[in-house]
Design an enzyme around this catalytic site. Structure first.
Site, short mmCIF file in Angstrom:
data_model
loop_
_atom_site.label_atom_id
_atom_site.label_comp_id
_atom_site.label_asym_id
_atom_site.label_seq_id
_atom_site.Cartn_x
_atom_site.Cartn_y
_atom_site.Cartn_z
N SER A 4 -26.78 59.84 -7.63
CA SER A 4 -27.23 59.48 -6.29
C SER A 4 -27.08 57.98 -6.08
O SER A 4 -26.70 57.24 -6.99
CB SER A 4 -28.67 59.92 -6.07
OG SER A 4 -29.56 59.13 -6.84
N THR A 61 -28.97 55.46 -5.96
CA THR A 61 -29.75 54.47 -6.70
C THR A 61 -29.34 54.36 -8.16
O THR A 61 -29.89 53.55 -8.90
CB THR A 61 -31.25 54.82 -6.66
OG1 THR A 61 -31.45 56.10 -7.27
CG2 THR A 61 -31.77 54.85 -5.23
N LYS A 62 -28.38 55.17 -8.59
CA LYS A 62 -28.01 55.22 -10.00
C LYS A 62 -26.93 54.19 -10.34
O LYS A 62 -26.17 53.75 -9.46
CB LYS A 62 -27.53 56.62 -10.37
CG LYS A 62 -28.53 57.72 -10.07
CD LYS A 62 -29.88 57.47 -10.71
CE LYS A 62 -30.86 58.62 -10.50
NZ LYS A 62 -31.28 58.78 -9.10
N PRO A 63 -26.84 53.79 -11.62
CA PRO A 63 -25.82 52.79 -12.00
C PRO A 63 -24.40 53.19 -11.63
O PRO A 63 -23.59 52.36 -11.24
CB PRO A 63 -25.99 52.70 -13.53
CG PRO A 63 -27.44 53.04 -13.76
CD PRO A 63 -27.74 54.10 -12.75
#
Length: 368
Positions: A183, A185-187
């Protein structure tokens, strides 16, 4: 200037436009097209596991992973209270009964000692999160599960690129099923997307049916499935970014080390403990405040720095309180949740931006 807690990295726009142009020409937007397959292959190569399946998001990945285990309805399933809502939601959607496990106050992950205690009451499965991308004590959890004869599902939403004793999270030896998130917000992001890594071919064959209405190729459902397909638009974005995964995780580890160094003179602040021979993704960078957590968050907000009080214990939420019991012992979860504060961290964040955060914290505690 506002400093966000997270900011997704994106490929050069012209690279994505070139991919979109191809998709516009082929009109292949879903149904396991070229980019979904390439996304799976690149992810499989990275984690060292051929048994992977791309899904629309981590939530659906967790739901169908538990469904693949064919556990009896109403069976107890151990889950940490210190995790995101998706973890417990997947248990409830499968008609299972969540049983709360306490957090280790140092690692923030499920406390193996409390897992052992709750297993004595009986359980059909264990679901454990790699909190903020820092690996849980997999060996201890897996040994307890083996003794009890139950499977372990790892919520690895934060952990794509994490390592546990020489193996990347997702390796087939590190859990029956491990579920990643991509998603925003992930790295590494696909805007929305997920990946299931299975321990063997039998499990992944069942997952492949569950993610596509319960069938493969012939429209005849062997199991009750749902639509968890990853679209070509999302898969293409994820595929473009997966090649940067190692570089991204190394950058986040450097930034986390810089944060720790800059805050080393502040005894009011401590950090999440990483197990030996492990690597975190630092999806989130958390501090634990000896006192004044809420006031510090307000101070940082006035300075234009976004923070997050994360996680809120699941057992305190209206939707999940009914699953609490007199056998719960969640004191460490509650104490940790009252003191933890996540600071900004993202792939392209500079040391200068970290300095801004640290200087505010040091001033707040009178350490400048």
């Amino acid at each position: 200037m506002h400093l966000p807690i997270a900011r997704p990295s994106l490929p050069p726009l012209d690279e994505f436009v070139n991919v979109l142009r191809e998709l516009w020409e082929t009109r292949m937007l879903s149904n396991f097209g070229r980019y979904a397959c390439q996304f799976e292959q690149r992810a499989a190569d990275f984690v060292g596991n051929p048994h992977v399946a791309a899904v629309a998001n981590c939530d659906l990945g967790l739901v169908i992973s538990l469904a693949a285990l064919e556990l009896p309805k109403g069976a107890p399933c151990l889950v940490p209270s210190f995790t995101f809502n998706s973890t417990i939601n997947s248990i409830i959607w499968n008609g299972l009964r969540p049983v709360f496990v306490d957090a280790d106050p140092e690692t923030f992950n499920a406390d193996p000692n409390d897992v052992r205690r709750r297993l004595e009451e009986g359980a059909a499965a264990i679901v454990v999160t790699h909190v903020f991308g820092s690996p849980a004590d997999i060996d201890a959890i897996m040994e307890l599960a083996k003794t009890a004869g139950v499977p372990v599902v790892f919520d690895a939403a934060h952990a794509f690129g994490a390592e546990y004793r020489g193996k990347r999270i997702g390796h087939p030896s590190l859990g029956a099923l491990q579920v990643f998130s991509f998603s925003g917000t992930k790295p590494i992001t696909a805007a929305e997307g997920g990946l299931i890594a299975a321990a063997d071919g039998r499990l992944i064959d069942r997952i492949l049916k569950l993610r596509a209405y319960g069938f493969r190729y012939d429209y005849i459902s062997d199991v009750v499935g749902l639509n968890a397909k990853l679209s070509e638009l999302h898969a293409a974005l994820g595929w473009l970014l997966l090649g940067q995964a190692e570089e991204v995780i190394l950058a986040r580890n450097r930034l986390a080390a810089y944060y720790r160094g800059q805050l080393a003179t502040c005894p009011e602040v401590s950090f999440q403990k990483l197990l030996p021979h492990c690597r975190s993704t630092f999806k989130d960078f958390a501090i634990v405040c000896a006192d004044g957590r809420d006031e510090l968050a307000s101070c940082l907000a006035r300075a234009g720095v976004q923070t997050k009080k994360y996680f809120v214990p699941l057992h305190t939420m209206p939707a999940y309180r009914r699953f609490g019991s007199g056998n719960d012992d969640l004191a460490d979860t509650e104490a940790l949740s009252a003191r933890v504060l996540c600071l900004p961290i993202f792939n392209e964040m500079s040391e200068r931006e970290a300095d801004r955060v640290c200087e505010t914290i040091l001033r707040f505690y009178g350490r400048t």
